[in-house]
Design an enzyme around this catalytic site. Structure first.
Site, PDB file in Angstrom:
ATOM      1  N   HIS A 190      61.986  58.503  38.501  1.00 33.78           N
ATOM      2  CA  HIS A 190      60.834  59.403  38.604  1.00 33.78           C
ATOM      3  C   HIS A 190      60.697  60.334  37.404  1.00 33.78           C
ATOM      4  CE1 HIS A 190      58.186  61.380  41.933  1.00 33.78           C
ATOM      5  NE2 HIS A 190      57.608  61.459  40.754  1.00 33.78           N
TER       6      HIS A 190
ATOM      7  N   ARG B 182      36.265  58.902  50.452  1.00 36.07           N
ATOM      8  CA  ARG B 182      36.644  58.937  49.034  1.00 36.07           C
ATOM      9  C   ARG B 182      37.588  57.789  48.689  1.00 36.07           C
ATOM     10  NH1 ARG B 182      37.627  65.481  48.210  1.00 36.07           N
ATOM     11  NH2 ARG B 182      35.412  66.077  48.396  1.00 36.07           N
TER      12      ARG B 182
ATOM     13  N   LYS C 229      60.215  55.637  43.957  1.00 39.59           N
ATOM     14  CA  LYS C 229      60.879  56.217  42.785  1.00 39.59           C
ATOM     15  C   LYS C 229      62.098  57.017  43.235  1.00 39.59           C
ATOM     16  CE  LYS C 229      56.174  57.216  41.209  1.00 39.59           C
ATOM     17  NZ  LYS C 229      55.594  57.295  42.574  1.00 39.59           N
TER      18      LYS C 229
ATOM     19  N   LYS D 203      38.407  68.668  37.069  1.00 38.81           N
ATOM     20  CA  LYS D 203      37.375  68.516  36.043  1.00 38.81           C
ATOM     21  C   LYS D 203      36.060  68.013  36.634  1.00 38.81           C
ATOM     22  CE  LYS D 203      40.020  69.593  32.501  1.00 38.81           C
ATOM     23  NZ  LYS D 203      39.755  70.769  31.637  1.00 38.81           N
TER      24      LYS D 203
ATOM     25  N   SER E 277      59.244  56.650  34.803  1.00 43.42           N
ATOM     26  CA  SER E 277      58.077  57.523  34.908  1.00 43.42           C
ATOM     27  C   SER E 277      58.346  58.789  34.107  1.00 43.42           C
ATOM     28  CB  SER E 277      57.810  57.879  36.380  1.00 43.42           C
ATOM     29  OG  SER E 277      56.677  58.708  36.504  1.00 43.42           O
TER      30      SER E 277
ATOM     31  N   SER F 291      43.674  60.007  47.516  1.00 41.34           N
ATOM     32  CA  SER F 291      42.846  60.809  48.412  1.00 41.34           C
ATOM     33  C   SER F 291      43.288  60.538  49.838  1.00 41.34           C
ATOM     34  CB  SER F 291      41.361  60.457  48.262  1.00 41.34           C
ATOM     35  OG  SER F 291      40.579  61.221  49.167  1.00 41.34           O
TER      36      SER F 291
ATOM     37  N   ASP G 189      51.665  53.535  46.039  1.00 47.47           N
ATOM     38  CA  ASP G 189      52.684  54.180  45.202  1.00 47.47           C
ATOM     39  C   ASP G 189      53.258  55.395  45.918  1.00 47.47           C
ATOM     40  OD1 ASP G 189      53.691  54.526  42.172  1.00 47.47           O
ATOM     41  OD2 ASP G 189      53.184  56.493  42.980  1.00 47.47           O
TER      42      ASP G 189
ATOM     43  N   GLN H  40      55.184  55.049  34.098  1.00 46.94           N
ATOM     44  CA  GLN H  40      54.113  55.743  34.818  1.00 46.94           C
ATOM     45  C   GLN H  40      54.044  57.187  34.310  1.00 46.94           C
ATOM     46  OE1 GLN H  40      53.491  57.423  39.262  1.00 46.94           O
ATOM     47  NE2 GLN H  40      53.837  55.212  39.208  1.00 46.94           N
TER      48      GLN H  40
ATOM     49  N   TYR I 277      58.156  62.279  47.611  1.00 45.61           N
ATOM     50  CA  TYR I 277      56.953  62.445  48.425  1.00 45.61           C
ATOM     51  C   TYR I 277      57.262  62.537  49.919  1.00 45.61           C
ATOM     52  CZ  TYR I 277      54.641  60.505  44.211  1.00 45.61           C
ATOM     53  OH  TYR I 277      54.210  60.238  42.946  1.00 45.61           O
TER      54      TYR I 277
ATOM     55  N   LEU J  39      42.382  61.250  38.334  1.00 50.27           N
ATOM     56  CA  LEU J  39      41.251  62.079  38.768  1.00 50.27           C
ATOM     57  C   LEU J  39      41.446  63.550  38.413  1.00 50.27           C
ATOM     58  CD1 LEU J  39      40.567  60.516  42.289  1.00 50.27           C
ATOM     59  CD2 LEU J  39      39.669  59.847  40.053  1.00 50.27           C
TER      60      LEU J  39
END
Length: 324
Positions: free
Chosen positions: A157, A286, A122, A245, A188, A281, A92, A211, A97, A240
């Site tokens: 977007h 990860r 997007k 958190k 989105s 990530s 994605d 999204q 980006y 995540l």
């Protein structure tokens, strides 16, 4: 004697929840169905190869995706390659980006057939006219897959540009879809009102995807219920919570209980909610661990505990949609 496991019923074949039924009988039957499912249904069996069908389309989307927001140019290709080697088949990106080309390069370098990888991008803002906006979209497709290529999913977007910009971008995406340059199109960060507004001009409605930010602290139940009602597939970005958190006591206890990382618990939660999950990530270990979520299951009590963490719009770390 062991009980026979109950057959899993795909979400699209389940009755609408009671609040969407129009008769007392329908409401009673729906409530009974969901109560029975909570008590007796065996945990959903999931696999990294799982796909979800998009509404009014032959396209299916992989339920586990790989997000590349803020993945810099010098690492994005390697991160995507790691993801593809691990088993992800869905990446994605977005114009915002600034790594669409890197996503496409990674697929080329992987040696995988193009039709085995689901690629999303997007458009952030309209171009000031349908032709200019369409060109912005075509430029993205070319960056990702060359002059004769396509993307699997192209999204608007954000709704923040206003009604005219939303209409302009959607009509550009519809043109892209009609030409085979985008196999599916969606939105989105759209709320109920934004999607309802589209009915006045859209050839393709409902949008195939919405999204939005989704995790236990921001569950956005109004828009999720609306999307479920109209069979709009829901994608979860920030599943995540950008690791904010990781030290939450409830989450840590659940991770300990299942001998999993907090990130794995959150991704598993997202998948069991029926969402398309988009963990991100750039750390190879990860990336691999985030795909290792199919050897355990969250039971009904686990899911209820995580559901209980919801803070509504206050739990958003990026944004909650506006539904009015």
């Amino acid at each position: 004697m062991a009980q026979n496991p109950q057959k899993h019923i795909h979400p699209y074949n389940r009755p609408l929840p009671a609040e969407y039924q129009t008769t007392d009988k329908g409401r009673a039957q729906a409530q009974a169905f969901y109560n029975d499912q909570e008590r007796t249904m065996s945990p959903t069996k999931l696999a990294i190869t799982d796909l979800l069908p998009l509404p009014n389309s032959t396209v299916k989307i992989p339920r586990l995706g790989f997000g590349i927001y803020q993945s810099p140019t010098n690492v994005c290709i390697n991160s995507c390659l790691t993801a593809l080697r691990t088993g992800y088949r869905h990446i994605d990106s977005a114009q915002f980006y600034q790594n669409e080309a890197e996503m496409g390069t990674a697929v080329q370098q992987s040696g995988m057939p193009r039709n085995e990888v689901f690629l999303t991008t997007k458009i952030m803002s309209a171009g000031g006219g349908l032709d200019a906006t369409y060109k912005k979209c075509i430029d993205s497709v070319k960056k990702i897959d060359g002059d004769d290529g396509y993307v699997d999913l192209f999204l608007i977007h954000t709704p923040s540009g206003g009604p005219a910009a939303r209409k302009e971008m959607w009509q550009a995406l519809e043109k892209l879809e009609s030409e085979g340059k985008a196999r599916a199109i969606g939105v989105s960060n759209f709320g109920v009102g934004h999607i309802e507004e589209m009915k006045s001009y859209a050839r393709i409605w409902p949008p195939h995807i919405n999204q939005i930010e989704l995790h236990p602290w921001c569950q956005q139940r109004t828009i999720v219920d609306y999307c479920n009602k109209h069979k709009i597939v829901v994608e979860a970005y920030c599943p995540l919570v950008r690791n904010m958190k990781a030290h939450d006591g409830t989450l840590k206890e659940m991770a300990k209980k299942h001998d999993k990382t907090t990130a794995q618990v959150l991704i598993r939660y997202s998948l069991q909610k029926g969402w398309v999950s988009l963990p991100k990530s750039d750390t190879p270990g990860r990336i691999e661990a985030n795909a290792d979520v199919y050897g355990f299951e969250l039971n009904a009590d686990d899911m209820a505990t995580l559901d209980g963490l919801d803070q509504g719009a206050d739990g958003a770390i990026v944004q909650a949609v506006k539904n009015s």
